[in-house]
Design an enzyme around this catalytic site. Structure first.
Site, mmCIF file in Angstrom:
data_model
loop_
_atom_site.group_PDB
_atom_site.id
_atom_site.type_symbol
_atom_site.label_atom_id
_atom_site.label_comp_id
_atom_site.label_asym_id
_atom_site.label_seq_id
_atom_site.Cartn_x
_atom_site.Cartn_y
_atom_site.Cartn_z
ATOM 1 N N GLU A 1 36.443 43.635 36.691
ATOM 2 C CA GLU A 1 35.161 43.031 37.077
ATOM 3 C C GLU A 1 34.479 43.910 37.881
ATOM 4 O O GLU A 1 34.911 43.882 39.179
ATOM 5 C CB GLU A 1 35.529 41.557 37.637
ATOM 6 C CG GLU A 1 34.111 41.004 38.024
ATOM 7 C CD GLU A 1 34.098 39.855 39.304
ATOM 8 O OE1 GLU A 1 33.346 39.061 39.094
ATOM 9 O OE2 GLU A 1 34.952 39.971 39.908
ATOM 10 N N ASN B 1 50.207 14.908 36.688
ATOM 11 C CA ASN B 1 50.461 16.186 37.732
ATOM 12 C C ASN B 1 49.138 16.206 38.548
ATOM 13 O O ASN B 1 48.579 17.186 39.227
ATOM 14 C CB ASN B 1 50.626 17.560 37.172
ATOM 15 C CG ASN B 1 49.543 17.976 36.061
ATOM 16 O OD1 ASN B 1 48.594 17.626 36.108
ATOM 17 N ND2 ASN B 1 49.937 18.974 35.247
ATOM 18 N N ASP C 1 39.972 41.024 39.161
ATOM 19 C CA ASP C 1 39.076 40.415 39.629
ATOM 20 C C ASP C 1 38.285 41.449 41.049
ATOM 21 O O ASP C 1 39.370 42.183 41.316
ATOM 22 C CB ASP C 1 39.517 38.949 40.223
ATOM 23 C CG ASP C 1 38.522 38.233 41.140
ATOM 24 O OD1 ASP C 1 37.688 37.623 40.592
ATOM 25 O OD2 ASP C 1 38.741 38.210 42.405
HETATM 26 CA CA LIG Z 1 46.492 17.059 35.156
#
Ligand SMILES: [Ca+2]
Ligand SMILES: [Ca+2]
Length: 578
Positions: free
Chosen positions: A323, A107, A294
């Site tokens: 955060e 992938n 985040d």
């Molecule tokens: Ca990979």
């Protein structure tokens, strides 16, 4: 769900003019959200308690044209709402999926996706993936880790610099270079089978420049727009500053975090609902245990608080760590839920990150002792804990993906490194370990990519495999074994999870503190001197009066506590006293 209303975003040419009908027991159309862009409809459905799992047709009609969209209601996981989350008993491991382990080289390159794998280029993609993480879950469990936080896994199809995945291009898709939706669930199941919880990285402040909706925004106010590119001022302190100007707060929240990260206007109610459902969807479908938010203060914080709570309404036990990267304990405390803020603000974040302790850890071991330098920094830091609503819910860390590797702060000095680990793991709150910290992974100061090197051994072609003892140097094994011992001790001893703390003002380069509860007392003795020194124990009598010996946690060595203890240079002793 507790919230019976479901928003469906429908996109198509002039779709807002369509008549829409649904014929399914328990499903009714409540309202249609229309924006200034006729190509969108936000369909709000009421999903009644009686509605059964199954597929239904959404029938769209315009003139004599009919289009049918099939939608599926799935059965909810048993006890989904009452799922447990991470707590102060946990030790969290943070990793960047592209940089940890490549479990599926097939992938690495995907048709239709920009950027193949170029490991020789620091800012390019390196090929790590979910399959790689899954293969290392037993390794993490053995290390003593009990929760895993991966940085985002969603689709991020930018033409360049996409490996960090904070610039999302589709919230409902796991990036195929990381894996598939099923792999995310498989990761969660593997974690659960090995006693780890899984934490999702929630990013409400920005999407990516390659997000599909950037070509045709759902509404004019979907983003925080500027005539010319304007960055945030990144001054979170404006939120707590009683003298702050509106202009500075506006620039903080409306300015963009980065040019390829369009700044989302979470105050748009349609976007708010869209993003809320994104995370509810993944918590349900991948069976997620906790949330990390985040860049929380880059949103309008009242809206961010409402957003976090809107998800927590479905999961009352859900722990959320935000955060909030600020410079003083007072500012951090402002962002912890339950804090008695004068302005009435409650972040709904149970947990906050101690960015100040990180600074203390990075400085103290390199400094000569003084009134306020060296060990005195720790003392002064914890002395300010009075500002917190809940000191157990503070996340402690040496480093993370956005800051310098701790190994560079102490120049890979094993003694200083072990001191930092000992003090971080015995501090109030709970630890977060950044991938590679367990092997003192090197870094380059002042560079994002310099803090995100590949984990050695995560790729089949790597020269060595640091996931195995044979693949680690002696120094790395010393650090690894030390951390492993401490993490496993902490895991089994609540005194280090939520015991009380008592500290003594540092003297002669010694800093002493205790963690204690009704069952146990741990004495932490840090000798920051460059020589072995004797510590007179008289001063600690209020904690030691009935104690005669101490067993060092890492070495099992026994110490006589009658008069003095000899402590080697640059060493922390962790004594289980009795
Ligand atoms: Ca990979
Ligand atoms: Ca913003």
């Amino acid at each position: 769900m507790k919230q019976p209303e479901l928003q469906l975003m429908l996109y198509g040419v002039a779709i807002s003019q369509a008549d829409i009908s649904i014929n399914y027991p328990g499903i009714s159309i409540v309202r249609k959200g229309i924006t200034d862009n006729p190509n969108y409809i936000f369909l709000y459905l009421n999903v009644a308690k009686e509605a059964l799992p199954g597929k239904f047709n959404i029938v769209l009609k315009k003139g004599n044209k009919i289009q049918i969209v099939v939608y599926e209601l799935k059965k909810r996981r048993d006890s989904s709402a009452s799922r447990k989350s991470f707590t102060e008993a946990d030790a969290i491991y943070l990793l960047m999926p592209d940089r940890f382990a490549n479990g599926n080289p097939a992938n690495d390159s995907i048709a239709g996706y920009h950027q193949g794998v170029h490991r020789e280029i620091p800012g390019a993609r390196h090929g790590g993936d979910i399959a790689g993480i899954i293969s290392k879950v037993p390794y993490l469990a053995d290390l003593g880790i009990t929760a895993l936080w991966t940085t985002p896994l969603f689709d991020n199809n930018d033409t360049q610099y996409s490996y960090h995945h904070y610039a999302c291009s589709d919230y409902y898709k796991i990036d195929p270079r990381f894996g598939k939706s099923e792999d995310y669930l498989r990761l969660s199941e593997t974690c659960h089978a090995h006693g780890l919880k899984l934490i999702i990285d929630v990013v409400p402040n920005h999407c990516g420049g390659s997000h599909w909706w950037m070509k045709d925004l759902p509404a004019k106010d979907w983003l925080n727009n500027w005539d010319i590119y304007t960055s945030s001022n990144y001054r979170i302190i404006a939120w707590t500053d009683p003298h702050a100007s509106d202009a500075d707060k506006y620039r903080l929240t409306h300015g963009w975090f980065a040019p390829n990260m369009p700044d989302l206007n979470l105050q748009n109610p349609l976007l708010f609902d869209y993003l809320r459902q994104v995370y509810v969807f993944w918590i349900e479908s991948a069976n997620i245990d906790g949330m990390r938010v985040d860049t929380y203060p880059y949103n309008d914080i009242k809206t961010a608080a409402r957003f976090v709570q809107s998800i927590r309404n479905e999961y009352p036990n859900m722990n959320v760590v935000g955060e909030c990267w600020v410079k003083t304990p007072a500012e951090i405390a402002y962002f912890q839920s339950g804090n008695n803020n004068k302005d009435g603000f409650d972040s709904r974040l149970q947990s906050v990150m101690d960015f100040c302790l990180k600074d203390v850890l990075g400085t103290s071991f390199n400094e000569a002792e003084s009134w306020d330098g060296g060990m005195a920094r720790f003392y002064a830091h914890y002395a300010q804990d009075f500002v917190y609503a809940n000191t157990n819910q503070i996340m402690n860390f040496l480093d993370n993906h956005d800051i310098d590797r701790f190994s560079t702060a102490v120049k890979r000095d094993v003694s200083k490194y072990k001191m930092a680990l000992a003090m971080m793991l015995t501090a109030r709150g709970y630890p977060q370990i950044y991938y590679g910290t367990e092997i003192m992974l090197d870094g380059v100061q002042g560079s994002y990519e310099g803090n995100r090197f590949d984990f050695p051994g995560g790729w089949a072609s790597d020269k060595r495999n640091a996931f195995q003892p044979e693949g680690r140097t002696n120094a790395e094994n010393e650090v690894f074994n030390y951390l492993r011992t401490l993490l496993n001790y902490r895991k089994n001893n609540p005194v280090l999870q939520n015991g009380k703390m008592k500290q003594f003002i540092p003297e002669n380069g010694f800093y002493v503190y205790f963690r204690y509860n009704d069952q146990q007392t741990i004495m932490v003795i840090a000798n920051n001197n460059d020589q072995t020194k004797e510590l007179d124990l008289k001063r600690f009598n209020e904690m030691l009066s009935d104690k005669t010996e101490g067993k060092e946690i890492a070495t099992s060595a026994m110490y006589d506590l009658k008069k003095t203890v000899s402590v080697p240079a640059k060493t922390v002793l962790l004594l289980e006293v009795r």
